[in-house]
Design an enzyme around this catalytic site. Structure first.
Site, PDB file in Angstrom:
ATOM      1  CG  ASP A  25      -2.099   1.023   1.021  1.00 15.98           C
ATOM      2  OD1 ASP A  25      -2.397   1.404  -0.136  1.00 15.98           O
ATOM      3  OD2 ASP A  25      -2.674   1.441   2.043  1.00 15.98           O
ATOM      4  CE  LYS A  51      -2.803   5.043   1.405  1.00 11.99           C
ATOM      5  NZ  LYS A  51      -4.224   4.709   1.431  1.00 11.99           N
ATOM      6  CG  ASN A  93       0.601   4.736   3.719  1.00 11.75           C
ATOM      7  OD1 ASN A  93      -0.033   5.324   4.587  1.00 11.75           O
ATOM      8  ND2 ASN A  93       0.102   3.729   3.030  1.00 11.75           N
ATOM      9  CG  ASP A 112      -1.181   1.996   6.709  1.00  7.95           C
ATOM     10  OD1 ASP A 112      -1.337   0.939   7.365  1.00  7.95           O
ATOM     11  OD2 ASP A 112      -2.082   2.492   6.025  1.00  7.95           O
ATOM     12  CB  THR A 137      -4.745   3.149  -2.365  1.00  7.70           C
ATOM     13  OG1 THR A 137      -4.554   2.933  -0.959  1.00  7.70           O
ATOM     14  CG2 THR A 137      -5.591   4.383  -2.581  1.00  7.70           C
TER      15      THR A 137
END
Length: 178
Positions: free
Chosen positions: A48, A50, A53, A66, A85
């Site tokens: 994840d 992005k 994070n 995260d 995401t």
């Protein structure tokens, strides 16, 4: 837990009004990929990555946060499950195939595209439209947006956002790219 009061990459992108200068994007990406490479050597796939994070202790201190979707895998093994995401998820995740650490390289490539252009490479309205575009993985560089981006940076984006997992760069290869 450490406190990182200097914001995250998402807030920095918004404050910057979109795109970064290429040398700024290079610095942030190098730090991010160094962290990703370390995770991969330890058998951890983040899944994840992005801008939200990516935290900053300072400009010299990028941290990845995260790990709630992270997966620990034994070298050479793969994992499954649709996580991540929409804008940042790799095509093989959406296809339901087994996948490995290169999903993080894809996501970091999306982050690089955002840093250079101010928007994701597959920018559409709904999750379904985004997923369809990611599955097609037809990467384009609109001339008015990418006119000041170097051919080397575009080459790196092509190698990070390559639909063919076997041809997609690993984190180590990204670090060695000029």
């Amino acid at each position: 837990m450490d406190l990182y009061p200097n914001s995250d990459l998402h807030a920095l992108i918004l404050a910057n009004g979109g795109a970064f200068a290429e040398n700024e994007a290079r610095s942030i990406l190098a730090q991010l990929i160094t962290v990703v490479s370390h995770c991969h050597r330890k058998g951890v796939i983040h899944r994840d990555i992005k801008p939200d994070n990516v935290l900053f202790g300072s400009w010299n201190s990028v941290k990845l946060a995260d790990f709630g979707s992270a997966e620990v895998v034994v070298a050479g093994e793969a994992t499954t499950g649709i996580v991540g995401t929409p804008y940042y998820v790799a095509p093989e995740v959406l296809s339901g195939w087994d996948y490995g650490e290169k999903v993080d390289v894809w996501s970091a490539g999306v982050v690089l595209n955002i840093m250079l252009a101010g928007f994701p490479p597959f920018y559409l309205e709904t999750a379904v439209e985004i997923f369809d575009a990611v599955l097609r993985a037809n990467l384009r560089f609109p001339p008015r947006v990418f006119q000041s981006v170097s051919p080397k940076a575009k080459d790196l984006l092509r190698r990070m956002l390559c639909k063919d997992v076997y041809r997609r760069f690993s984190a180590e290869q990204v670090l060695r790219h000029p």
